[in-house]
Design a protein around this motif. Structure first.
Motif, PDB file in Angstrom:
ATOM      1  N   ARG A  58      28.452  49.936  39.655  1.00 32.81           N
ATOM      2  CA  ARG A  58      29.301  50.215  41.002  1.00 32.81           C
ATOM      3  C   ARG A  58      28.754  49.605  42.274  1.00 32.81           C
ATOM      4  O   ARG A  58      29.412  49.087  42.987  1.00 32.81           O
ATOM      5  CB  ARG A  58      29.616  51.664  40.961  1.00 32.81           C
ATOM      6  N   HIS A  59      27.283  49.561  42.147  1.00 37.22           N
ATOM      7  CA  HIS A  59      26.761  49.101  43.304  1.00 37.22           C
ATOM      8  C   HIS A  59      26.723  47.538  43.488  1.00 37.22           C
ATOM      9  O   HIS A  59      26.654  46.921  44.638  1.00 37.22           O
ATOM     10  CB  HIS A  59      25.068  49.384  43.473  1.00 37.22           C
ATOM     11  N   ASP A  62      32.442  44.342  43.799  1.00 33.76           N
ATOM     12  CA  ASP A  62      33.338  44.363  45.218  1.00 33.76           C
ATOM     13  C   ASP A  62      33.821  45.499  45.397  1.00 33.76           C
ATOM     14  O   ASP A  62      33.932  46.213  44.278  1.00 33.76           O
ATOM     15  CB  ASP A  62      34.282  43.201  44.896  1.00 33.76           C
ATOM     16  N   ASP A  63      34.009  45.872  46.615  1.00 39.85           N
ATOM     17  CA  ASP A  63      34.620  47.093  47.179  1.00 39.85           C
ATOM     18  C   ASP A  63      35.994  47.287  46.600  1.00 39.85           C
ATOM     19  O   ASP A  63      36.360  48.288  46.064  1.00 39.85           O
ATOM     20  CB  ASP A  63      34.710  47.296  48.373  1.00 39.85           C
ATOM     21  N   LYS A  66      35.610  48.535  43.050  1.00 41.28           N
ATOM     22  CA  LYS A  66      35.189  49.817  42.990  1.00 41.28           C
ATOM     23  C   LYS A  66      36.303  50.721  43.175  1.00 41.28           C
ATOM     24  O   LYS A  66      36.428  51.789  42.636  1.00 41.28           O
ATOM     25  CB  LYS A  66      34.153  50.115  44.201  1.00 41.28           C
ATOM     26  N   TYR A  67      37.167  50.386  44.177  1.00 42.07           N
ATOM     27  CA  TYR A  67      38.370  51.431  44.149  1.00 42.07           C
ATOM     28  C   TYR A  67      39.200  51.327  43.011  1.00 42.07           C
ATOM     29  O   TYR A  67      39.757  52.344  42.853  1.00 42.07           O
ATOM     30  CB  TYR A  67      39.189  51.142  45.429  1.00 42.07           C
TER      31      TYR A  67
END
Length: 124
Positions: A58-59, A62-63, A66-67
């Motif tokens: 998850r790190h 891309d954001d 992640k969502y």
């Protein structure tokens, strides 16, 4: 050894344009951390192993991704979801790269740096 851990690699882009290199980087980093088995089929990884692997994955995405995969709590499931989403790129990018490679001729360039630049674009 501390320098190896401090070096970072680029997160997986939401478009997947760096998926193939990202997969290699993730596999290598998970191997170093002895967590590679958490993304393999039919693994019996404990929660103590799955959680750090999931945090690592998850790190390094891309954001937006992640969502989208916010509810996924298993690193294997996240790995498979990303694979399903971006695996087709091998079938799109690889044939083009092979064609570009076969068409590459040194004599078509004015300078060695132009040739090297084109060569590295094909390789990447």
């Amino acid at each position: 050894m501390a320098n190896i851990q401090n070096q970072k690699f680029i997160s997986l882009d939401i478009s997947g344009k760096n998926y193939l290199s990202w997969v290699l980087d993730v596999k290598l980093h998970l191997s170093v951390k002895k967590l590679r088995h958490t993304i393999n089929e039919d693994n019996a990884a404990s929660n103590e192993k799955r959680v750090p692997a999931l945090i690592f994955l998850r790190h390094h995405i891309d954001d937006g991704l992640k969502y989208e995969y916010l509810t996924v709590e298993n690193p294997l499931k996240l790995w498979q979801n990303l694979n399903d989403r971006f695996e087709h790129l091998k079938f799109v990018v690889l044939p083009k790269a092979l064609n570009d490679w076969s068409q590459l001729r040194f004599q078509d360039f004015k300078t060695v740096s132009e040739y090297n630049s084109t060569l590295f674009k094909i390789v990447s």
